[in-house]
Scaffold this active site. Sequence first.
Site, PDB file in Angstrom:
ATOM      1  N   GLN A  16       0.984  -1.105  -0.020  1.00 62.56           N
ATOM      2  CA  GLN A  16      -0.016  -0.121   0.055  1.00 62.56           C
ATOM      3  C   GLN A  16       0.837   1.201  -0.095  1.00 62.56           C
ATOM      4  O   GLN A  16       0.540   2.305  -0.641  1.00 62.56           O
ATOM      5  CB  GLN A  16      -0.859  -0.100   0.895  1.00 62.56           C
ATOM      6  CG  GLN A  16      -0.750  -0.412   2.402  1.00 62.56           C
ATOM      7  CD  GLN A  16      -1.464   0.627   3.614  1.00 62.56           C
ATOM      8  OE1 GLN A  16      -2.239   1.004   3.370  1.00 62.56           O
ATOM      9  NE2 GLN A  16      -1.151   0.298   4.759  1.00 62.56           N
ATOM     10  N   ARG A  99       5.782  -1.910  17.084  1.00 57.42           N
ATOM     11  CA  ARG A  99       6.672  -1.862  15.517  1.00 57.42           C
ATOM     12  C   ARG A  99       7.834  -2.934  15.731  1.00 57.42           C
ATOM     13  O   ARG A  99       8.317  -3.773  14.856  1.00 57.42           O
ATOM     14  CB  ARG A  99       7.226  -0.554  14.958  1.00 57.42           C
ATOM     15  CG  ARG A  99       6.201   0.408  14.700  1.00 57.42           C
ATOM     16  CD  ARG A  99       6.665   1.650  14.298  1.00 57.42           C
ATOM     17  NE  ARG A  99       5.854   2.581  14.202  1.00 57.42           N
ATOM     18  CZ  ARG A  99       5.379   3.583  14.949  1.00 57.42           C
ATOM     19  NH1 ARG A  99       5.784   3.607  16.293  1.00 57.42           N
ATOM     20  NH2 ARG A  99       4.345   4.538  14.558  1.00 57.42           N
ATOM     21  N   GLN A 113      18.877  -8.049   1.679  1.00 58.98           N
ATOM     22  CA  GLN A 113      18.992  -7.144   0.643  1.00 58.98           C
ATOM     23  C   GLN A 113      20.200  -6.133   0.585  1.00 58.98           C
ATOM     24  O   GLN A 113      20.723  -5.600  -0.220  1.00 58.98           O
ATOM     25  CB  GLN A 113      17.677  -6.405   0.641  1.00 58.98           C
ATOM     26  CG  GLN A 113      16.584  -7.136  -0.221  1.00 58.98           C
ATOM     27  CD  GLN A 113      15.240  -6.742  -0.147  1.00 58.98           C
ATOM     28  OE1 GLN A 113      15.022  -5.543   0.338  1.00 58.98           O
ATOM     29  NE2 GLN A 113      14.131  -7.502  -0.519  1.00 58.98           N
ATOM     30  N   ASP A 160       6.841  11.458  11.443  1.00 60.89           N
ATOM     31  CA  ASP A 160       6.777  11.942  12.836  1.00 60.89           C
ATOM     32  C   ASP A 160       7.022  13.327  12.844  1.00 60.89           C
ATOM     33  O   ASP A 160       6.063  14.231  13.429  1.00 60.89           O
ATOM     34  CB  ASP A 160       7.783  11.214  13.579  1.00 60.89           C
ATOM     35  CG  ASP A 160       7.723   9.476  13.547  1.00 60.89           C
ATOM     36  OD1 ASP A 160       6.606   9.210  14.073  1.00 60.89           O
ATOM     37  OD2 ASP A 160       8.614   9.099  12.931  1.00 60.89           O
ATOM     38  N   HIS A 188      11.966   5.850  15.604  1.00 61.96           N
ATOM     39  CA  HIS A 188      10.380   5.755  14.931  1.00 61.96           C
ATOM     40  C   HIS A 188       9.772   4.724  15.619  1.00 61.96           C
ATOM     41  O   HIS A 188       9.454   3.417  14.969  1.00 61.96           O
ATOM     42  CB  HIS A 188      10.482   5.506  13.291  1.00 61.96           C
ATOM     43  CG  HIS A 188       9.096   5.377  12.705  1.00 61.96           C
ATOM     44  ND1 HIS A 188       8.237   6.227  12.786  1.00 61.96           N
ATOM     45  CD2 HIS A 188       8.430   4.353  12.050  1.00 61.96           C
ATOM     46  CE1 HIS A 188       7.122   6.181  12.100  1.00 61.96           C
ATOM     47  NE2 HIS A 188       7.154   4.534  11.829  1.00 61.96           N
TER      48      HIS A 188
HETATM   49  N1  LIG Z   1       8.914   4.423   8.826  1.00 56.39           N
HETATM   50  C1  LIG Z   1       7.815   4.868   8.668  1.00 56.39           C
HETATM   51  O1  LIG Z   1       7.305   5.969   9.133  1.00 56.39           O
HETATM   52  C2  LIG Z   1       6.595   4.010   8.363  1.00 56.39           C
HETATM   53  C3  LIG Z   1       5.515   4.469   7.947  1.00 56.39           C
HETATM   54  C4  LIG Z   1       4.288   3.607   7.466  1.00 56.39           C
HETATM   55  C5  LIG Z   1       4.696   2.188   7.127  1.00 56.39           C
HETATM   56  N2  LIG Z   1       5.799   1.738   7.523  1.00 56.39           N
HETATM   57  C6  LIG Z   1       6.258   0.359   7.434  1.00 56.39           C
HETATM   58  O2  LIG Z   1       6.305   0.177   6.135  1.00 56.39           O
HETATM   59  C7  LIG Z   1       6.343  -1.222   5.720  1.00 56.39           C
HETATM   60  C8  LIG Z   1       5.158  -1.551   4.538  1.00 56.39           C
HETATM   61  O3  LIG Z   1       4.212  -1.019   4.706  1.00 56.39           O
HETATM   62  P1  LIG Z   1       3.019  -1.100   3.634  1.00 56.39           P
HETATM   63  O4  LIG Z   1       1.892  -0.692   4.476  1.00 56.39           O
HETATM   64  O5  LIG Z   1       3.238  -0.886   2.473  1.00 56.39           O
HETATM   65  O6  LIG Z   1       2.875  -2.938   3.866  1.00 56.39           O
HETATM   66  P2  LIG Z   1       2.034  -3.910   2.608  1.00 56.39           P
HETATM   67  O7  LIG Z   1       2.060  -5.019   3.420  1.00 56.39           O
HETATM   68  O8  LIG Z   1       0.936  -3.247   2.118  1.00 56.39           O
HETATM   69  O9  LIG Z   1       3.289  -3.822   1.670  1.00 56.39           O
HETATM   70  C9  LIG Z   1       4.461  -4.463   1.979  1.00 56.39           C
HETATM   71  C10 LIG Z   1       5.061  -5.082   0.434  1.00 56.39           C
HETATM   72  O10 LIG Z   1       6.224  -5.544   0.954  1.00 56.39           O
HETATM   73  C11 LIG Z   1       6.482  -6.585   0.201  1.00 56.39           C
HETATM   74  N3  LIG Z   1       7.500  -7.609   0.674  1.00 56.39           N
HETATM   75  C12 LIG Z   1       7.693  -8.523   1.527  1.00 56.39           C
HETATM   76  N4  LIG Z   1       8.859  -8.918   1.710  1.00 56.39           N
HETATM   77  C13 LIG Z   1       9.641  -8.388   0.796  1.00 56.39           C
HETATM   78  C14 LIG Z   1      10.816  -8.686   0.247  1.00 56.39           C
HETATM   79  N5  LIG Z   1      11.613  -9.434   1.089  1.00 56.39           N
HETATM   80  N6  LIG Z   1      11.312  -7.941  -0.667  1.00 56.39           N
HETATM   81  C15 LIG Z   1      10.394  -6.950  -1.309  1.00 56.39           C
HETATM   82  N7  LIG Z   1       9.297  -6.911  -1.049  1.00 56.39           N
HETATM   83  C16 LIG Z   1       8.837  -7.430  -0.072  1.00 56.39           C
HETATM   84  C17 LIG Z   1       5.015  -7.458   0.346  1.00 56.39           C
HETATM   85  O11 LIG Z   1       5.073  -8.444  -0.494  1.00 56.39           O
HETATM   86  C18 LIG Z   1       3.996  -6.252   0.391  1.00 56.39           C
HETATM   87  O12 LIG Z   1       3.896  -6.070  -1.246  1.00 56.39           O
HETATM   88  C19 LIG Z   1       5.792  -1.942   7.055  1.00 56.39           C
HETATM   89  O13 LIG Z   1       6.878  -2.311   7.714  1.00 56.39           O
HETATM   90  C20 LIG Z   1       5.299  -0.499   7.613  1.00 56.39           C
HETATM   91  O14 LIG Z   1       5.130  -0.912   9.310  1.00 56.39           O
HETATM   92  C21 LIG Z   1       6.882   2.601   8.048  1.00 56.39           C
HETATM   93  O1  LIG Z   2       2.602   2.642  13.084  1.00 59.14           O
HETATM   94  C1  LIG Z   2       2.957   1.978  12.164  1.00 59.14           C
HETATM   95  O2  LIG Z   2       3.114   0.714  12.352  1.00 59.14           O
HETATM   96  C2  LIG Z   2       3.446   2.327  10.688  1.00 59.14           C
HETATM   97  C3  LIG Z   2       4.032   3.355  10.703  1.00 59.14           C
HETATM   98  O3  LIG Z   2       5.075   3.202  11.215  1.00 59.14           O
HETATM   99  C4  LIG Z   2       3.618   4.854  11.166  1.00 59.14           C
HETATM  100  O4  LIG Z   2       4.103   5.541  11.899  1.00 59.14           O
HETATM  101  O5  LIG Z   2       2.291   5.086  10.800  1.00 59.14           O
END
Ligand SMILES: NC(=O)c1ccc[n+]([C@@H]2O[C@H](COP(=O)([O-])OP(=O)(O)OC[C@H]3O[C@@H](n4cnc5c(N)ncnc54)[C@H](O)[C@@H]3O)[C@@H](O)[C@H]2O)c1
Ligand SMILES: O=C(O)C[C@H](O)C(=O)O
Length: 320
Positions: A16, A99, A113, A160, A188
């Site tokens: 997403q 998290r 990776q 954030d 985070h």
């Molecule tokens: N740092 C931030 O501020 C922040 C904010 C929002 C979400 N996130 C994190 O970002 C990540 C992704 O969130 P999302 O909502 O897009 O999740 P999601 O599940 O919708 O999408 C993640 C995608 O990663 C793919 N994936 C899994 N393993 C993989 C690999 N080894 N190589 C490549 N792709 C792989 C999955 O198939 C999926 O399509 C989550 O860990 C979420 O917690 C971080």
């Molecule tokens: O809170 C989560 O797990 C997703 C992301 O890190 C966020 O801050 O929205």
Amino acid sequence: MAKEPVRVLVTGAAGQIGYALVPMIARGVMLGTDQPVILHMLDIPPAAEALNGVKMELVDAAFPLLKGVVATTDAVEACTGVNIAVMVGGFPRKEGMERKDVMSKNVSIYKAQASALEQHAAPNCKVLVVANPANTNALILKEFAPSIPAKNITCLTRLDHNRALGQISEKLNVQVSDVKNVIIWGNHSSSQYPDVNHATVNTAAGEKPVRELVKDDAWLNGEFITTVQQRGAAIIKARKLSSALSAASSACDHIRDWVLGTPEGTWVSMGVYSDGSYNVPAGLIYSFPVTCRNGEWTIVQGTDAILYPMSFLSPIAFCF
Ligand SMILES: NC(=O)c1ccc[n+]([C@@H]2O[C@H](COP(=O)([O-])OP(=O)(O)OC[C@H]3O[C@@H](n4cnc5c(N)ncnc54)[C@H](O)[C@@H]3O)[C@@H](O)[C@H]2O)c1
Ligand SMILES: O=C(O)C[C@H](O)C(=O)O
């Protein structure tokens, strides 16, 4: 003369955040509206068909800046020649989880990776880790890709930072673009410390400190902080999915400011390796206030004149 395209990798591109992020990149939100891009999108085999669907939509959108799309489940192909890598691939937490609860699944992805990036990315590739736990995944990537300069490996705390700007703007009923220089310290995670002690608002009478305008230290020291710390969980509770459009937009902000520079007099928050500034142990990936010039970030010094709770700076608190 037209610029050469920049190759931008998005891992987890069928997810997403990926779905929100790739059109932003293709429209120039990340690197500028005069910068052509070639998108490299990586996902895992079960998501290959969905990834191909995203590729089809990118073609259908006919983005003028988009000069090519690589959509693959092969990490080497995905990483080859990339100048920017936005590492989103991994698993999001669900309601009720912290998290750090997705750590065992996600950290192994970053170990694997790291070497593909190290061996195949363009020299001086800039890396932004978004997947959670973001600081830990970035640290793992740094440890397992030792030939990538540590200064090139960062993690996302700009979301954030933007959340803190948004809360202040709502509280004061001012434009969010008039609020600046909040700081996210640490991780985070819910242990982060959102700090408004140097933040200002641009008013008709000039720049004024946020504290002076808000006139409510109890709110600033309490509800404001917990709202920012817990915002990710609040989004999950409301959407049953974690934040995506705000994460994608903040990832663009992070890379844009890193590459193109922060505006004069403005700093932003980035998770970067610690050089020991503010007594944060050297080598950890930690969110600091930074300014960026010529593609390099620099930690802003001297913003610790106002005391903030030391518990937020303890190594235990910011590790996860
Ligand atoms: N740092 C931030 O501020 C922040 C904010 C929002 C979400 N996130 C994190 O970002 C990540 C992704 O969130 P999302 O909502 O897009 O999740 P999601 O599940 O919708 O999408 C993640 C995608 O990663 C793919 N994936 C899994 N393993 C993989 C690999 N080894 N190589 C490549 N792709 C792989 C999955 O198939 C999926 O399509 C989550 O860990 C979420 O917690 C971080
Ligand atoms: O809170 C989560 O797990 C997703 C992301 O890190 C966020 O801050 O929205």
